[in-house]
Design an enzyme around this catalytic site. Structure first.
Site, PDB file in Angstrom:
ATOM      1  N   SER A   1     -53.451 -80.713 -30.889  1.00 16.71           N
ATOM      2  CA  SER A   1     -53.216 -80.310 -29.499  1.00 16.71           C
ATOM      3  C   SER A   1     -51.977 -80.999 -28.937  1.00 16.71           C
ATOM      4  O   SER A   1     -51.468 -80.600 -27.904  1.00 16.71           O
ATOM      5  CB  SER A   1     -54.414 -80.715 -28.646  1.00 16.71           C
ATOM      6  OG  SER A   1     -54.539 -82.124 -28.646  1.00 16.71           O
TER       7      SER A   1
ATOM      8  N   TYR B   1     -56.942 -80.397 -25.294  1.00 13.57           N
ATOM      9  CA  TYR B   1     -57.925 -79.376 -25.684  1.00 13.57           C
ATOM     10  C   TYR B   1     -59.335 -79.797 -25.259  1.00 13.57           C
ATOM     11  O   TYR B   1     -60.209 -78.977 -25.077  1.00 13.57           O
ATOM     12  CB  TYR B   1     -57.955 -79.210 -27.209  1.00 13.57           C
ATOM     13  CG  TYR B   1     -56.850 -78.406 -27.843  1.00 13.57           C
ATOM     14  CD1 TYR B   1     -55.717 -78.026 -27.132  1.00 13.57           C
ATOM     15  CD2 TYR B   1     -56.946 -78.039 -29.190  1.00 13.57           C
ATOM     16  CE1 TYR B   1     -54.710 -77.294 -27.764  1.00 13.57           C
ATOM     17  CE2 TYR B   1     -55.949 -77.310 -29.819  1.00 13.57           C
ATOM     18  CZ  TYR B   1     -54.825 -76.940 -29.104  1.00 13.57           C
ATOM     19  OH  TYR B   1     -53.849 -76.226 -29.723  1.00 13.57           O
ATOM     20  N   GLY B   2     -59.522 -81.122 -25.192  1.00 14.86           N
ATOM     21  CA  GLY B   2     -60.863 -81.682 -25.012  1.00 14.86           C
ATOM     22  C   GLY B   2     -61.625 -81.157 -23.813  1.00 14.86           C
ATOM     23  O   GLY B   2     -62.846 -81.161 -23.783  1.00 14.86           O
TER      24      GLY B   2
ATOM     25  N   CYS C   1     -60.844 -89.111 -32.113  1.00 20.53           N
ATOM     26  CA  CYS C   1     -59.752 -88.266 -31.607  1.00 20.53           C
ATOM     27  C   CYS C   1     -58.483 -88.783 -32.251  1.00 20.53           C
ATOM     28  O   CYS C   1     -58.255 -90.003 -32.296  1.00 20.53           O
ATOM     29  CB  CYS C   1     -59.668 -88.389 -30.089  1.00 20.53           C
ATOM     30  SG  CYS C   1     -58.199 -87.620 -29.366  1.00 20.53           S
ATOM     31  N   THR C   2     -57.645 -87.885 -32.750  1.00 19.63           N
ATOM     32  CA  THR C   2     -56.480 -88.333 -33.526  1.00 19.63           C
ATOM     33  C   THR C   2     -55.394 -88.971 -32.658  1.00 19.63           C
ATOM     34  O   THR C   2     -54.451 -89.560 -33.183  1.00 19.63           O
ATOM     35  CB  THR C   2     -55.893 -87.171 -34.341  1.00 19.63           C
ATOM     36  OG1 THR C   2     -55.562 -86.091 -33.441  1.00 19.63           O
ATOM     37  CG2 THR C   2     -56.880 -86.673 -35.380  1.00 19.63           C
ATOM     38  N   HIS C   3     -55.527 -88.855 -31.345  1.00 19.84           N
ATOM     39  CA  HIS C   3     -54.597 -89.578 -30.461  1.00 19.84           C
ATOM     40  C   HIS C   3     -54.932 -91.081 -30.432  1.00 19.84           C
ATOM     41  O   HIS C   3     -54.065 -91.908 -30.182  1.00 19.84           O
ATOM     42  CB  HIS C   3     -54.702 -89.058 -29.027  1.00 19.84           C
ATOM     43  CG  HIS C   3     -53.961 -87.781 -28.761  1.00 19.84           C
ATOM     44  ND1 HIS C   3     -54.337 -86.581 -29.312  1.00 19.84           N
ATOM     45  CD2 HIS C   3     -52.859 -87.521 -28.001  1.00 19.84           C
ATOM     46  CE1 HIS C   3     -53.509 -85.633 -28.880  1.00 19.84           C
ATOM     47  NE2 HIS C   3     -52.607 -86.171 -28.091  1.00 19.84           N
TER      48      HIS C   3
ATOM     49  N   CYS D   1     -56.961 -82.527 -35.649  1.00 20.52           N
ATOM     50  CA  CYS D   1     -57.532 -82.606 -34.302  1.00 20.52           C
ATOM     51  C   CYS D   1     -59.052 -82.456 -34.421  1.00 20.52           C
ATOM     52  O   CYS D   1     -59.531 -81.437 -34.934  1.00 20.52           O
ATOM     53  CB  CYS D   1     -56.945 -81.472 -33.473  1.00 20.52           C
ATOM     54  SG  CYS D   1     -57.625 -81.330 -31.814  1.00 20.52           S
ATOM     55  N   ASN D   2     -59.768 -83.473 -33.984  1.00 23.29           N
ATOM     56  CA  ASN D   2     -61.233 -83.414 -34.051  1.00 23.29           C
ATOM     57  C   ASN D   2     -61.782 -82.301 -33.160  1.00 23.29           C
ATOM     58  O   ASN D   2     -62.735 -81.612 -33.520  1.00 23.29           O
ATOM     59  CB  ASN D   2     -61.842 -84.740 -33.569  1.00 23.29           C
ATOM     60  CG  ASN D   2     -61.539 -85.892 -34.495  1.00 23.29           C
ATOM     61  OD1 ASN D   2     -62.354 -86.262 -35.313  1.00 23.29           O
ATOM     62  ND2 ASN D   2     -60.353 -86.475 -34.370  1.00 23.29           N
ATOM     63  N   THR D   3     -61.164 -82.137 -31.995  1.00 21.19           N
ATOM     64  CA  THR D   3     -61.652 -81.131 -31.038  1.00 21.19           C
ATOM     65  C   THR D   3     -61.503 -79.721 -31.608  1.00 21.19           C
ATOM     66  O   THR D   3     -62.413 -78.893 -31.508  1.00 21.19           O
ATOM     67  CB  THR D   3     -60.879 -81.270 -29.706  1.00 21.19           C
ATOM     68  OG1 THR D   3     -60.826 -82.641 -29.340  1.00 21.19           O
ATOM     69  CG2 THR D   3     -61.531 -80.473 -28.608  1.00 21.19           C
TER      70      THR D   3
END
Ligand code: DGL
Length: 262
Positions: A11, A42-43, A183-185, A73-75
């Site tokens: 995202s 996106y979350g 979350c990849t952030h 992206c996990n979401t």
């Protein structure tokens, strides 16, 4: 086929934490990374919106001639990977919060998961949790606002520290010994998290596992790049490119960062 790039999307800028793992494990692969920052986060979005955006990104990467897609992206994974796999005839790898290793290794049998609302409310996350958290207590916290600050490049700020403290302190009071970054952030927050967390608490994310899985899928499909030249990497953002450039400024790989409308 083997020289074609690995396509990776998120995202926003966070998926570069996965891109780094992939390019360090597979230095001869070419890659294309899409940061869909125009539509981040996106979350907060509905499952339908997340799926629509994930299809848009996947289509773009396929148009750009990618041989495999990594949903960094996990979401997007937890909401859309089933649809992506049913729609496209190309290997697609996803990422989910690393609950399993945290649950196995936790001594206090209490783990914390920090992730987006979209991930924590997804069916896939609840299925994975049911599988691995039978004998442990799991504390889930939505990291509201964290992705927005990271996208704006406001990582090492007082505002971030305060927000993180408000999410972490309640988990510490519950006695967690593992914190799962779902979350990849969030790997970009590890230096700040280390200021907040007592030393015995382990931080865990899925980056390395995704890189290993990517390699395994390339090998199985016989599409691993066997060249001995270092790979080339094109990273694109559909918003401004400042944050992407900023977070990768110390990175020495052969990469370019540009704007692309998608
Ligand atoms: N990086 C993302 C993840 O792994 C998404 C963050 C967001 O856009 O909300 O979940």
């Amino acid at each position: 086929m083997q020289n074609k790039p690995i396509g990776i999307f998120d995202s926003g800028v966070g998926g570069t934490s996965i891109w780094k793992e992939i390019t360090s494990l597979l230095p001869h692969e070419n890659t294309i990374f899409l940061a869909d920052s125009k539509y981040a986060p996106y979350g907060k979005r509905s499952r339908e919106e997340i799926t629509r955006l994930s299809i848009k990104n996947t289509k773009k990467l396929i148009q750009l001639n990618c041989k495999i897609i990594v949903v960094a992206c996990n979401t997007a994974t937890t909401n859309a990977i089933k649809t992506l796999r049913a729609t496209y005839n190309i290997p697609i790898i996803g990422i989910e919060p690393a609950i399993k290793p945290a649950a196995i290794h936790s001594k206090t049998k209490r783990i914390g998961v920090l992730a987006t609302k979209g991930t924590l409310t997804s069916e896939l996350f609840s299925k994975t949790s049911d599988l691995y958290t039978q004998n442990i207590e799991m504390f889930e916290v939505v990291g509201t606002g964290l992705v927005e600050l990271i996208e704006e490049g406001m990582i090492d700020t007082e505002e971030m520290l305060t927000l993180l403290q408000s999410y972490i302190t309640p988990m510490l009071k519950k006695g967690i010994d593992y914190l799962v970054l779902g979350c990849t952030h969030y790997p970009y927050l590890i230096p700040i998290l280390k200021k907040i967390l007592p030393e015995h608490i382990k931080i865990i994310d899925s980056g390395e596992a995704v890189a290993r899985q990517t390699k395994a899928v390339l090998v199985t499909n016989n599409i691993l790049n066997t060249s001995n030249k270092l790979g080339k990497h094109s990273l694109y953002s559909n918003n401004n490119t400042h944050t992407l450039k900023d977070i990768l400024k110390a990175h020495t790989t052969n990469h370019t960062i540009e704007f692309l409308g998608f």
